[in-house]
Structures are given as C-alpha cells and as structure tokens.
Write a protein that holds these residues in place. Sequence first.
Motif, mmCIF file in Angstrom:
data_model
loop_
_atom_site.group_PDB
_atom_site.id
_atom_site.type_symbol
_atom_site.label_atom_id
_atom_site.label_comp_id
_atom_site.label_asym_id
_atom_site.label_seq_id
_atom_site.Cartn_x
_atom_site.Cartn_y
_atom_site.Cartn_z
ATOM 1 N N ILE A 173 6.921 12.800 4.704
ATOM 2 C CA ILE A 173 7.726 12.684 3.638
ATOM 3 C C ILE A 173 8.565 13.712 3.268
ATOM 4 O O ILE A 173 7.956 14.813 3.288
ATOM 5 N N SER A 174 9.828 13.660 3.095
ATOM 6 C CA SER A 174 10.713 14.920 2.803
ATOM 7 C C SER A 174 11.608 14.302 1.803
ATOM 8 O O SER A 174 12.064 13.296 1.381
ATOM 9 N N ARG A 175 12.485 15.351 1.133
ATOM 10 C CA ARG A 175 13.341 14.834 0.204
ATOM 11 C C ARG A 175 14.724 16.055 0.182
ATOM 12 O O ARG A 175 14.480 17.360 0.530
ATOM 13 N N ASP A 176 15.907 15.420 -0.352
ATOM 14 C CA ASP A 176 16.772 16.335 -0.400
ATOM 15 C C ASP A 176 17.325 16.070 -2.136
ATOM 16 O O ASP A 176 17.915 15.029 -2.239
ATOM 17 N N ASN A 177 17.090 17.216 -2.910
ATOM 18 C CA ASN A 177 17.122 17.091 -4.472
ATOM 19 C C ASN A 177 18.699 16.984 -4.486
ATOM 20 O O ASN A 177 19.009 16.033 -5.506
ATOM 21 N N ALA A 178 19.524 17.501 -3.809
ATOM 22 C CA ALA A 178 20.840 17.587 -4.041
ATOM 23 C C ALA A 178 21.713 16.228 -3.848
ATOM 24 O O ALA A 178 22.239 15.837 -4.577
ATOM 25 N N LYS A 179 20.761 15.449 -2.985
ATOM 26 C CA LYS A 179 21.640 14.100 -2.609
ATOM 27 C C LYS A 179 20.563 13.044 -3.419
ATOM 28 O O LYS A 179 20.716 11.678 -3.248
ATOM 29 N N ASN A 180 19.564 13.345 -4.154
ATOM 30 C CA ASN A 180 18.607 12.494 -4.759
ATOM 31 C C ASN A 180 18.119 11.563 -3.597
ATOM 32 O O ASN A 180 18.068 10.096 -3.987
ATOM 33 N N GLU A 232 0.836 -1.069 -0.058
ATOM 34 C CA GLU A 232 0.048 0.113 0.210
ATOM 35 C C GLU A 232 0.846 1.238 0.055
ATOM 36 O O GLU A 232 1.927 1.376 0.633
ATOM 37 N N LEU A 233 0.231 2.377 -0.595
ATOM 38 C CA LEU A 233 0.932 3.528 -0.530
ATOM 39 C C LEU A 233 0.942 4.230 0.756
ATOM 40 O O LEU A 233 -0.285 4.307 1.380
ATOM 41 N N VAL A 234 2.098 4.660 1.284
ATOM 42 C CA VAL A 234 2.142 5.315 2.569
ATOM 43 C C VAL A 234 2.154 7.070 2.257
ATOM 44 O O VAL A 234 1.501 7.613 2.981
ATOM 45 N N ALA A 235 3.182 7.294 1.648
ATOM 46 C CA ALA A 235 3.361 8.759 1.418
ATOM 47 C C ALA A 235 3.882 9.054 -0.014
ATOM 48 O O ALA A 235 4.752 8.300 -0.295
ATOM 49 N N SER A 236 3.950 10.255 -0.842
ATOM 50 C CA SER A 236 4.310 10.510 -2.060
ATOM 51 C C SER A 236 4.395 11.907 -2.159
ATOM 52 O O SER A 236 3.776 12.639 -1.609
ATOM 53 N N PHE A 237 5.274 12.083 -3.238
ATOM 54 C CA PHE A 237 5.723 13.524 -3.566
ATOM 55 C C PHE A 237 5.044 13.397 -5.117
ATOM 56 O O PHE A 237 5.623 12.481 -5.761
ATOM 57 N N GLY A 297 5.347 18.632 -6.838
ATOM 58 C CA GLY A 297 6.045 18.909 -5.378
ATOM 59 C C GLY A 297 5.096 18.539 -4.291
ATOM 60 O O GLY A 297 5.294 18.588 -3.098
ATOM 61 N N SER A 298 3.670 18.441 -4.602
ATOM 62 C CA SER A 298 2.789 18.189 -3.516
ATOM 63 C C SER A 298 2.807 16.940 -2.670
ATOM 64 O O SER A 298 3.281 15.697 -3.285
ATOM 65 N N THR A 299 2.462 16.773 -1.361
ATOM 66 C CA THR A 299 2.551 15.553 -0.858
ATOM 67 C C THR A 299 1.058 15.033 -0.575
ATOM 68 O O THR A 299 0.282 15.607 -0.542
#
Length: 120
Positions: free
Chosen positions: A69-76, A46-51, A55-57
């Motif tokens: 959920i969060s992301r660091d684009n520089a670190k992929n 099952e889906l828990v969280a997504s971007f 960019g919406s969550t």
Amino acid sequence: QVQLVESGGGLVQPGGSLRLSCAASGSISSIYSMAWYRQAPGKQRELVASFSTGGSTNYADSVKGRFTISRDNAKNTVYLQMNSLKPEDTAIYYCNVWIRTTDWRLNGYWGQGTQVTVSS
C-alpha cells in the motif's frame, strides 16, 4: 461532498500483477487514514492493507510480502500494488478513507469497488 474513484482492477493470470488506485476529491480538509478491503463471493469484507494516522502500514497475513500500500498525499490518492497474485485473491476491492471535510466533520467513505479476478 467527497467522492472516491477507484481504478485498476481486471483479469490477470496467477503470478501476475495489478495496481489499484483510489482518488479522493471534494471538500477535503485532511485525510486521516486510508485502507483497502476486499470481499470475495460468499465471504465477509476483510481488511487487506491500511495506513494508520501515524503513517504506519498494516497488512493481512495472506498478502504480506506480495501487496504494497502506498499513497500520494498531493493527489489524495492511495494505491495497492498487488504482485504474485493467486486465485484466492479474486474479490471486489474497496478503498476506505477517513476524511475531515471543510465543514469539520469526520466521516469514513467507501470507493465504488473494483473487480480483481485471478484466473488462468
């Protein structure tokens, strides 16, 4: 070639916290979407969280207010901060990332999975 490497799972008591990480590497041109799924024994994934690509969550109702959920684009890298964990959160957690590679192909990739066990 793209690799996704997950880390951060483990055993935690109810009410505790864990932070999962999923790092993408390889021939990456751009990343379209990043998400976390989970699969408990005997249940479907099952889906828990997504971007989304914008960019919406989005969160499953069962984790709203507890997971972020969060992301660091520089670190992929995509993260899942899990607070106030419950026994029903016990599952294998998988990251899923849609990536356009340098040969201009768009594909979805899965991490290897990391076990999260919530138990006293």
